[in-house]
Scaffold this motif. Structure first.
Motif, short mmCIF file in Angstrom:
data_model
loop_
_atom_site.label_atom_id
_atom_site.label_comp_id
_atom_site.label_asym_id
_atom_site.label_seq_id
_atom_site.Cartn_x
_atom_site.Cartn_y
_atom_site.Cartn_z
N MET A 1 -23.63 74.79 -40.56
CA MET A 1 -22.26 74.91 -41.02
C MET A 1 -21.77 73.57 -41.59
SD MET A 1 -19.09 76.38 -38.84
CE MET A 1 -18.06 74.97 -38.61
N THR A 2 -21.20 73.68 -42.76
CA THR A 2 -20.73 72.41 -43.36
C THR A 2 -19.23 72.26 -43.15
OG1 THR A 2 -20.52 73.56 -45.44
CG2 THR A 2 -22.47 72.22 -45.17
N ALA A 3 -18.84 71.12 -42.79
CA ALA A 3 -17.42 70.85 -42.57
C ALA A 3 -16.73 70.65 -43.91
CB ALA A 3 -17.25 69.62 -41.70
N VAL A 4 -15.62 71.36 -44.12
CA VAL A 4 -14.85 71.17 -45.36
C VAL A 4 -13.84 70.06 -45.10
CG1 VAL A 4 -13.34 72.23 -47.06
CG2 VAL A 4 -15.12 73.58 -45.93
N THR A 5 -14.00 68.98 -45.83
CA THR A 5 -13.05 67.89 -45.61
C THR A 5 -11.89 68.02 -46.59
OG1 THR A 5 -14.44 66.58 -47.07
CG2 THR A 5 -14.70 66.21 -44.70
N GLN A 6 -10.70 67.91 -46.05
CA GLN A 6 -9.50 67.93 -46.90
C GLN A 6 -9.44 66.64 -47.72
OE1 GLN A 6 -6.52 69.82 -47.16
NE2 GLN A 6 -7.57 71.55 -46.27
N PRO A 7 -9.12 66.76 -49.03
CA PRO A 7 -8.94 65.52 -49.79
C PRO A 7 -7.69 64.79 -49.29
CG PRO A 7 -8.34 67.41 -51.12
CD PRO A 7 -8.88 67.95 -49.83
N SER A 8 -7.82 63.51 -49.10
CA SER A 8 -6.69 62.75 -48.60
C SER A 8 -5.68 62.48 -49.70
CB SER A 8 -7.17 61.41 -48.04
OG SER A 8 -6.06 60.57 -47.83
N LEU A 9 -4.42 62.77 -49.45
CA LEU A 9 -3.38 62.52 -50.45
C LEU A 9 -2.63 61.23 -50.16
CD1 LEU A 9 -1.98 66.13 -50.83
CD2 LEU A 9 -3.56 64.95 -52.32
N LYS A 10 -3.13 60.51 -49.17
CA LYS A 10 -2.44 59.27 -48.83
C LYS A 10 -2.66 58.23 -49.93
CE LYS A 10 -3.92 58.70 -44.58
NZ LYS A 10 -4.21 57.98 -43.34
N GLY A 11 -1.69 57.38 -50.09
CA GLY A 11 -1.79 56.31 -51.08
C GLY A 11 -3.01 55.46 -50.82
N ARG A 12 -3.74 55.18 -51.91
CA ARG A 12 -4.95 54.39 -51.74
C ARG A 12 -4.86 53.15 -52.59
NH1 ARG A 12 -10.03 57.90 -52.98
NH2 ARG A 12 -10.61 56.02 -54.09
N TRP A 13 -5.37 52.06 -52.11
CA TRP A 13 -5.46 50.86 -52.93
C TRP A 13 -6.66 50.99 -53.85
CZ3 TRP A 13 -1.95 47.12 -53.36
CH2 TRP A 13 -0.95 47.05 -52.37
N ARG A 14 -6.38 51.13 -55.12
CA ARG A 14 -7.51 51.14 -56.04
C ARG A 14 -7.69 49.71 -56.55
NH1 ARG A 14 -5.53 56.19 -56.89
NH2 ARG A 14 -7.07 57.85 -56.69
N PHE A 15 -8.70 49.05 -56.03
CA PHE A 15 -8.87 47.63 -56.29
C PHE A 15 -9.00 47.33 -57.79
CE2 PHE A 15 -11.41 43.72 -56.56
CZ PHE A 15 -10.49 42.88 -55.98
N GLY A 16 -9.80 48.19 -58.48
CA GLY A 16 -10.03 47.97 -59.91
C GLY A 16 -8.74 47.98 -60.71
N GLU A 17 -7.86 48.95 -60.38
CA GLU A 17 -6.59 49.06 -61.10
C GLU A 17 -5.76 47.79 -60.98
OE1 GLU A 17 -4.87 51.28 -62.99
OE2 GLU A 17 -6.75 52.40 -63.21
N ILE A 18 -5.69 47.30 -59.74
CA ILE A 18 -4.89 46.09 -59.49
C ILE A 18 -5.47 44.91 -60.25
CG2 ILE A 18 -4.18 44.45 -57.72
CD1 ILE A 18 -4.22 46.90 -55.80
N LEU A 19 -6.80 44.83 -60.26
CA LEU A 19 -7.48 43.74 -60.95
C LEU A 19 -7.14 43.76 -62.43
CD1 LEU A 19 -9.58 41.60 -59.98
CD2 LEU A 19 -11.30 43.02 -61.12
N ILE A 20 -7.20 44.98 -63.03
CA ILE A 20 -6.95 45.08 -64.46
C ILE A 20 -5.49 44.75 -64.78
CG2 ILE A 20 -6.67 46.79 -66.31
CD1 ILE A 20 -9.34 47.97 -65.35
N GLN A 21 -4.60 45.29 -63.94
CA GLN A 21 -3.18 45.04 -64.18
C GLN A 21 -2.87 43.55 -64.12
OE1 GLN A 21 -0.64 47.44 -61.74
NE2 GLN A 21 1.23 46.50 -62.56
#
Lengths: 253, 303
Positions: free
Chosen positions: B1-21
């Protein structure tokens, strides 16, 4: 041939094509003097193209080709000897969207007489034209204001005044009320009755009620062809052709 | 049986985005900081100058001789030299550029325009030093044939080449302004039985006027700041004159002269270039500001 008056404009086997698109085909139409002729039909039927053929305004479209004949007072206006500038002074035009010059109200109306080198009093000519266009009372105290400061309906009457000031014989109107509210539309329709005493008016409209209210004769066009032409009353009450009936009763369009 | 993981909707730090900005922000801030730095240098160095020479003497003095005794620090001869060149360039570039724009926008067909406009814009890409020796080796000898009394270094030949230099700016921007005038106004004109001349000069040109004037101001601001051609061709004689046949000196040419010469840094003579530079900067800044205002007014009307 409808109408008791002499024909002032006549087309004989008129064809107009944009590149390979034949927008207007085999039109034979004669427009009587000092009356209102409405051209109706669904969008893209060629009615505006036909209208612009009367003062050769189609020539500003690069790929346009006109064949056949348009006669203004017996003269074929597409002959090379015809001076298009003089032609357009005799056959004026009012456009769909009001297009006053970004100049004062006075200068807008005085434009035609001025470029014609009118020898009389410009002041008087401007006043007369504004009165005929039923705009004088609203603008008489602010003739030095920018024409663009007026409301849409006033701007359109200003454009009509500007055309009248040239003293043309024919006024072509390309859906002159389509950008206006119902009250402004009503004022312009009332004005048309006044104007037809002196001028021949050809009006393109996709508003059938408007055609029925104001015009003496109606031409119904469909897909580039003239389907039916006759006294407005007959076109709207006893059309001869099925397509006309379907259109005026709102079955398509 | 495979566990279905819910996609997390919590805010995430996207390091690449911050770097580019952050990286992009740094790129943008470099030019702002540089400009501020230049203004700071101009102001602080000019301040040192104006502690010794009163601004009144500087802006109203009729004689400019900071390098020789007896010294004079009246900037008006340099300003008049600059304005003389600008005036001459304007006489050439404004009418020619406007008429070229009328031709491009109203008279030429699409093909002609597509060929002409890029060629006109290439004129703007010629290095100004080339214009300078074009003035010295071609325009001046030509003028000397016509008027033998003309000096070798003279305002006329510099003004002529600066005029040619700013012509594309006037023509190209005025063409843009005229083409932005709605077609409906042209049709209104033609439907009233106007000739092409009437429509071009009495409808389109006045309607595009604020845009055209903005092109004038931008072009003249370029003429005022122009350096190489005037340094080479107009000479180094600060003079309060309206005579195009004489040698003069512009503000820019003076700055070149001192920067390249053996004037010791830190002396009052040396400080003059900052005071002159500041004056020049304020003039062109005001003109660019005016041009922006005019263009904004023009856009407001037709957008």
């Amino acid at each position: 041939m409808p109408g008791e008056n002499h024909p002032i404009l006549e087309t004989k086997d008129l064809n107009i094509a944009y590149g390979t698109l034949e927008a207007v085909r085999h039109i034979n139409l004669s427009i009587p003097e000092k009356s209102i002729t409405a051209i109706i039909g669904p969008s893209g039927c060629g009615k505006s193209t036909l209208l612009r053929a009367f003062n050769r305004m189609n020539e500003f479209i690069a790929s346009v080709r006109t064949t056949g004949m348009v006669r203004f007072r017996e003269q074929n206006i597409y002959e090379t000897s015809v001076d298009v500038v003089s032609l357009r002074r005799a056959i004026g035009m009012v456009f769909q969207k009001p297009n006053p010059f970004p100049k004062t109200i006075f200068k807008n109306v005085a434009w035609g007489p001025r470029i014609n080198g009118y020898p009389g009093s410009l002041q008087q000519r401007v006043e007369e034209a504004l009165k005929k266009a039923a705009l004088w009372d609203e603008v008489s105290d602010k003739l030095d204001q920018d024409g663009l400061s007026l409301s849409g309906g006033q701007q359109q009457r200003l454009c009509i005044a500007r055309t009248i000031a040239m003293e043309p014989e024919v006024i072509l109107m390309d859906e002159p009320c389509s950008a206006l509210d119902p009250i402004s539309t009503r004022r312009i329709e009332d004005l048309l009755f006044e104007l037809k005493q002196r001028y021949t008016i050809v009006i393109v409209t996709h508003n059938m009620q408007q055609a029925a209210r104001v015009s003496d004769h109606t031409a119904f066009m469909y897909q580039g062809e003239l389907i039916e032409y006759g006294p407005t009353e007959l076109i709207f009450t006893r059309p001869k052709v099925k397509q006309t009936e379907d259109y005026v009763t709102g079955k398509f369009g | 049986m495979t566990a279905v993981t819910q996609p997390s909707l919590k805010g995430r730090w996207r390091f690449g985005e911050i770097l580019i900005q952050t990286g992009l922000f740094l790129c943008a801030i470099v030019s702002v900081l540089t400009t501020l730095g230049i203004i700071w240098v101009l102001l602080s160095e000019s301040f040192i100058f104006f502690r010794e020479i009163s601004p009144l003497a500087f802006f109203t003095g009729l004689k400019w001789a900071p390098l020789f005794e007896p010294r004079h620090f009246g900037v008006l001869p340099l300003i008049s030299g600059t304005l003389l060149i600008t005036l001459g360039a304007a006489i050439i570039a404004l009418p020619l550029g406007t008429f070229a724009a009328v031709f491009l926008s109203e008279y030429s067909d699409r093909k002609t325009r597509q060929i002409l406009k890029p060629i006109l814009e290439i004129l703007a890409g010629i290095p100004t030093v080339v214009y300078g020796y074009f003035a010295l080796t071609f325009v001046t000898p030509l003028l000397q044939k016509l008027y033998p009394e003309i000096e070798v270094f003279n305002a006329a030949s510099a003004a002529i080449v600066v005029g040619i230099m700013i012509l594309p700016t006037v023509a190209s921007l005025s063409d843009d302004a005229m083409r932005a005038v709605p077609g409906s106004l042209r049709y209104a004109g033609y439907a009233l039985g106007s000739t092409k001349y009437d429509v071009s000069f009495r409808v389109v040109l006045p309607s595009a006027l604020s845009g055209i004037v903005a092109s004038f101001v931008l072009a003249l601001s370029r003429a005022i700041g122009e350096t190489m051609a005037v340094t080479l061709a107009a000479g180094a004689t600060p003079k309060l004159t309206l005579n195009f046949f004489e040698s003069i000196q512009t503000m820019t040419a003076y700055i070149v002269q001192v920067s390249l010469g053996d004037t010791p840094a830190g002396t009052i003579e040396y400080q003059t270039i900052f005071a002159v530079g500041l004056t020049l900067f304020v003039i062109t800044l005001l003109m660019n500001f005016l041009a922006q205002k005019l263009l904004a007014r023009f856009r407001e009307r037709y957008d």
